[in-house]
Design an enzyme around this catalytic site. Structure first.
Site, mmCIF file in Angstrom:
data_model
loop_
_atom_site.group_PDB
_atom_site.id
_atom_site.type_symbol
_atom_site.label_atom_id
_atom_site.label_comp_id
_atom_site.label_asym_id
_atom_site.label_seq_id
_atom_site.Cartn_x
_atom_site.Cartn_y
_atom_site.Cartn_z
ATOM 1 N N THR A 119 -1.979 10.893 17.531
ATOM 2 C CA THR A 119 -0.924 9.890 17.629
ATOM 3 C C THR A 119 0.375 10.508 17.143
ATOM 4 O OG1 THR A 119 -1.302 9.090 15.366
ATOM 5 C CG2 THR A 119 -2.577 8.037 17.136
ATOM 6 N N ASP A 152 7.981 -7.585 12.035
ATOM 7 C CA ASP A 152 8.194 -6.502 11.074
ATOM 8 C C ASP A 152 7.518 -6.941 9.789
ATOM 9 O OD1 ASP A 152 9.017 -4.628 9.251
ATOM 10 O OD2 ASP A 152 11.169 -4.885 9.608
ATOM 11 N N ILE A 153 6.368 -6.358 9.469
ATOM 12 C CA ILE A 153 5.607 -6.838 8.323
ATOM 13 C C ILE A 153 6.318 -6.602 6.991
ATOM 14 C CG2 ILE A 153 3.413 -6.580 9.538
ATOM 15 C CD1 ILE A 153 2.878 -4.077 7.793
ATOM 16 N N ASN A 197 -2.889 -3.333 11.522
ATOM 17 C CA ASN A 197 -2.814 -1.926 11.905
ATOM 18 C C ASN A 197 -1.469 -1.281 11.578
ATOM 19 O OD1 ASN A 197 -3.470 0.534 13.760
ATOM 20 N ND2 ASN A 197 -1.592 -0.332 14.615
ATOM 21 N N VAL A 199 -2.169 6.626 -1.457
ATOM 22 C CA VAL A 199 -2.123 5.509 -2.402
ATOM 23 C C VAL A 199 -2.054 4.181 -1.646
ATOM 24 C CG1 VAL A 199 -0.837 4.435 -4.291
ATOM 25 C CG2 VAL A 199 -1.041 6.922 -4.187
ATOM 26 N N LYS A 234 6.189 12.697 7.650
ATOM 27 C CA LYS A 234 5.705 14.007 8.072
ATOM 28 C C LYS A 234 5.773 14.980 6.890
ATOM 29 C CE LYS A 234 5.466 12.869 12.510
ATOM 30 N NZ LYS A 234 4.177 12.770 13.229
ATOM 31 N N TYR A 255 0.954 8.038 1.138
ATOM 32 C CA TYR A 255 0.124 7.430 2.180
ATOM 33 C C TYR A 255 -1.276 7.159 1.633
ATOM 34 C CZ TYR A 255 -2.347 6.914 6.661
ATOM 35 O OH TYR A 255 -3.111 6.447 7.691
ATOM 36 N N LYS A 274 -3.189 3.452 1.287
ATOM 37 C CA LYS A 274 -4.456 3.135 1.950
ATOM 38 C C LYS A 274 -5.557 2.829 0.931
ATOM 39 C CE LYS A 274 -2.940 3.439 6.138
ATOM 40 N NZ LYS A 274 -2.881 2.248 7.015
#
Length: 277
Positions: free
Chosen positions: A232, A64-65, A91, A196, A97, A194, A198
């Site tokens: 995915t 669990d990172i 990854n 921000v 959502k 999301y 990335k």
């Protein structure tokens, strides 16, 4: 002392991560680790690969990172068992959502914690184990393009040539704090946490490459990439690419052979270098 070559993929139990593991199992000359936060799902993914005919099935290790304890346990396992690491594909990630009813500030804090801070902390733990010719791939996104920042002063801060990891963490924390105050948009931040997270990964990649300049003897390469909009659980069934197609660029970067000119600190999309700036 183990001489085995070792590749690690985080978030490998499904989606793009699963397909990256699958490709590495057939193309990487060594041991592949499928890691996942959930032990049962991770082991089930390994079994599924065997059922699909994988000739070189991966090993599994819980990771669990977002958990410092989990990261340390995994680091110690790799260090004690193999004394080093040859490929690291970061990854693991998450995204809320569109229909989520969670407050945006909560979404921002959790997304940054996993996608950016989790990856950063894992890199800090595993980078000392990187062997000569190691490859690091940070799976980012086209969502993490600099153009999503709407104020020039913030763009300048984020792209300063001498920005440090700790300064980047501070700036991203400013975004999280701004979401709690409700003024993140007026300060130039995107409306998607999301995006921000990335963007932070793309910036982190340039910092990591700058702080570890390419050397032909050690030949360590660190790059980021966008796998594309893939079908995915995260992106949904209407995306334009399969998860297997999304794995192509991360696997390409993970398996770059030694040669005279090497990409380092770059951003790739569909097997080609592009600029996230």
């Amino acid at each position: 002392m183990s001489a085995s070559r070792v590749a690690v993929v985080t978030g490998g139990n499904k989606g793009i991560g699963y397909e990256i593991v699958k490709e590495l199992c057939s193309k990487f000359a060594g041991i592949v680790y499928l890691t996942a936060r959930d032990k049962d799902r991770g082991l089930a993914a390994c079994e599924r690969l065997v059922m699909e005919g994988c000739k070189n099935p991966p090993k599994f290790h819980q990771l669990d990172i977002a958990s410092e304890e989990s990261v340390e346990k995994f680091r110690d396992h790799i260090k004690e068992t193999y004394q080093g690491l040859d490929v690291l594909v970061n990854n693991a990630g998450m995204a809320y959502k569109k229909k989520s009813t969670a407050p945006f500030a909560e979404q921002a804090e959790n997304t940054i914690k996993v996608n950016f801070l989790g990856t950063l902390n894992l890199c800090k733990s595993l980078f000392p184990l990187l062997k000569p010719h190691a490859r690091v791939v940070n799976v980012a996104s086209m969502a993490g393009m600099l153009r999503r920042i709407t104020t020039e002063s913030l763009k300048d801060e984020l792209t300063r040539p001498d920005i440090t990891e700790s300064e980047l963490v501070g700036l991203i924390q400013q975004f999280v704090d701004a979401t709690k105050a409700g003024d993140h948009e007026s300060k130039g931040w995107p409306t998607q946490s999301y995006a921000v997270s990335k963007l932070a990964l793309n910036i982190l990649t340039t910092i990591q490459a700058r702080d570890r300049p390419y050397d032909k003897d050690t030949d360590v390469l660190i790059n980021s990439c966008c796998p594309g909009w893939c079908r995915t659980d995260m992106a949904g069934p209407n995306a334009t690419k399969s998860a297997a197609e999304g794995a192509e660029t991360p696997v390409f970067l993970a398996l770059i052979p030694p040669r005279s000119e090497q990409p380092h600190g770059k951003f790739y999309f569909e097997l080609k270098e592009i600029s996230w700036k």
